[in-house]
Scaffold this motif. Structure first.
Motif, PDB file in Angstrom:
ATOM      1  N   ASN A  33       0.820  -1.206   0.000  1.00 29.13           N
ATOM      2  CA  ASN A  33       0.000   0.000   0.000  1.00 29.13           C
ATOM      3  C   ASN A  33       0.864   1.271   0.000  1.00 29.13           C
ATOM      4  O   ASN A  33       0.618   2.212  -0.754  1.00 29.13           O
TER       5      ASN A  33
ATOM      6  N   ASN B 274       1.493   4.060  -3.394  1.00 28.14           N
ATOM      7  CA  ASN B 274       0.966   5.418  -3.219  1.00 28.14           C
ATOM      8  C   ASN B 274       2.064   6.465  -3.000  1.00 28.14           C
ATOM      9  O   ASN B 274       1.835   7.491  -2.369  1.00 28.14           O
TER      10      ASN B 274
ATOM     11  N   ASN C  15       3.601   8.146  -5.418  1.00 28.27           N
ATOM     12  CA  ASN C  15       3.404   9.237  -6.392  1.00 28.27           C
ATOM     13  C   ASN C  15       4.705  10.005  -6.682  1.00 28.27           C
ATOM     14  O   ASN C  15       4.744  11.227  -6.599  1.00 28.27           O
TER      15      ASN C  15
END
Ligand SMILES: [Fe+2]
Ligand SMILES: [Fe+2]
Lengths: 242, 242
Positions: free
Chosen positions: A214, A218, A220
Motif C-alpha cells: 500500500n 501510493n 506518487n
C-alpha cells in the motif's frame, strides 16, 4: 586484543565508498590487500576519472565492474571503464536484460584475490536486482533493493512491491544483525547501516506485506529525470553514450 | 582468521560517517559498542535532527560533541544538541577562541567507554585546529587540516601555510601508514583516505615547504558564503543562531 584488530584490518578487503552527487549514487571499490585484485560496484559515468585515478594510485588491478541492476537515474561508468582498462570485464544480473561480459545469477561468486562476493538475487525494484554479500557476511551491497531506512521504488522497470518485500525478508534480513548494509544511494548523507538496524527501524520493511504494498503503490514519485537516456544506455553498458 | 575478524569488528568502536550536502561537511559518530557511550565530531546545525534520530535508534548515550575547530562554512550543531540532550558537553580546542564546556589541548583524551580520542593540536587552517586520533591509531579525524588529496585553506581565521605544513608533517604524517584519515570535508565524493596515501599522493603536502606556501598563497579563493554568520555563531557553540 589490539594485535587482533590490526591483523583484521589488514586481513579484510580494502573498501572505498565513493559518492556521485548529482544522482546521489554510491560506488564501491573493493580489493584484496595482498594480490591487489579489485572489484568496482556501480560506477557512474561522471566519476570514472576520479575512480580510475584512485585505482591507479592504490596500485589495484581492477578485473570486474559490476552493476547491482540496470539503473534508471544515472549512466553506468562500466562501458567507459572497459575502454580505459584492458581486460576489465563488466557484470550484471542475467535477469536485468542488459548486456555484459558476465551474466550473474543466484549463488555466483565474484572473486578478487582471496575474497569473493556472492550473488543473491533480490528482484523487486527491477527484475534483475542483486545484492552482493562478502564471503564472511560482514557486509552486503544492496543496490536499490534495501536503502538506509528506505528501499528502491517499484513503479517502473518491472518493479513489484511484493517481490521487493520478499527479497528483503528472505535474502537480506536473514543475514547477521551486524552485517553492514551499503546501498546504491542515499539522499540524506547517511553512508552505511546494518541488517539489524534495518530489520528494526526501516519504516517500510518493518510493516506487514499488505501495508508495504500500500505504501509503495501510493508514493506518487516523479520519474527519474534521466530515465529515457539512462535505461537504454545501461542496457548496453553505458557505451552508446560515450 | 575469520573468527578474529568478527571479534575485531565487535571490538572496535562503532563508527558512522554522516554527510551534510550544502557545506560538504562530514560529521562522525563514534561509540563504544558495549557501554553505548558516544562522541560526535563536527555536527552541523541543519542535520541535528537526523543525527539525534540515529543516536536514539542505536541506543547511544552521547556525552561529548566536539568541533575540530571554529568552522567558517557552516554553523555547528553543538549548541542545539546541548538543548536537546541533557548532560551533553561541548568541546573545542582552547586556542580556537570559542566557548565550550571543555577546552582541549595537546594530549587531552576524550573517552567513550573503553575507547578514547587523543587530541593532537594541528594549527594552520585556524589557530585552534585539532586532529583527533583513536587510541590504537587506526583512524584520525583531521578536521580541515588534512583533506583527501588536499588541505584546508589558510587565508583567513589566523591561517598560516607554514604552520599547517608543520602540523601535517609532525602530527599526522607520523601516524602509521594504514591509519584511516577522516576529514571534515570532501567536495569530490571521497569518504576516507589513509596516512600512507596522503603522504604519497597529496598534491600539496608532498611539496617542499616553500612550494607549499607558494601554492597556498595563490589559491585566490572566494570567501565562504556563510563566514560572517558562521564564525560569530560558532564562537558561542552556534547558540545565538538557534
Ligand atoms: Fe535503480
Ligand atoms: Fe574550516
Amino acid at each position: 586484543r589490539r594485535y587482533c584488530t590490526r591483523m583484521a584490518a589488514g586481513d579484510g578487503p580494502l573498501l572505498r565508498q565513493l559518492f556521485e552527487v548529482e544522482s546521489s549514487t554510491y560506488t564501491y571499490l573493493l580489493a584484496d590487500r595482498a594480490t591487489k585484485e579489485a572489484v568496482l560496484i556501480d560506477p557512474v559515468l561522471e566519476t570514472v576519472d576520479r575512480d580510475l585515478k584512485l585505482i591507479r594510485e592504490l596500485g589495484l588491478n581492477l578485473t570486474v565492474a559490476v552493476n547491482t541492476h540496470c539503473h534508471a537515474d544515472h549512466i553506468t561508468g562500466t562501458g567507459l571503464m572497459k575502454k580505459r582498462l584492458v581486460g576489465l570485464k563488466s557484470a550484471i544480473c542475467k535477469f536485468s536484460g542488459a548486456s555484459a561480459d558476465v551474466l550473474l545469477s543466484e549463488g555466483d561468486k565474484i572473486a578478487f584475490g582471496k575474497h569473493y562476493l556472492t550473488v543473491r538475487e533480490t528482484p523487486g525494484h527491477t527484475d534483475g536486482c542483486m545484492t552482493l554479500v562478502l564471503e564472511d557476511q560482514s557486509m552486503a551491497f544492496t543496490g536499490d533493493t534495501l536503502l538506509i531506512r528506505g528501499c528502491g521504488r517499484t513503479d517502473f522497470q518491472q518493479g513489484s512491491p511484493e517481490m521487493l518485500y520478499k527479497s528483503v525478508h528472505q535474502k537480506i534480513f536473514t543475514l547477521p544483525d551486524q552485517c553492514l548494509v551499503y546501498p546504491a544511494h542515499d539522499y540524506l548523507g547517511q553512508t552505511v547501516s546494518t541488517v539489524g538496524e534495518e530489520r528494526q527501524f526501516n519504516p517500510r520493511l518493518t510493516k506487514s506485506l499488505e501495508e508495504f504494498v500500500n505504501i509503495m503503490n501510493n508514493l506518487n514519485l516523479r520519474k527519474p529525470a534521466k530515465i529515457e537516456i539512462a535505461v537504454p544506455a545501461n542496457l548496453v553498458c553505458g557505451l552508446h553514450e560515450v
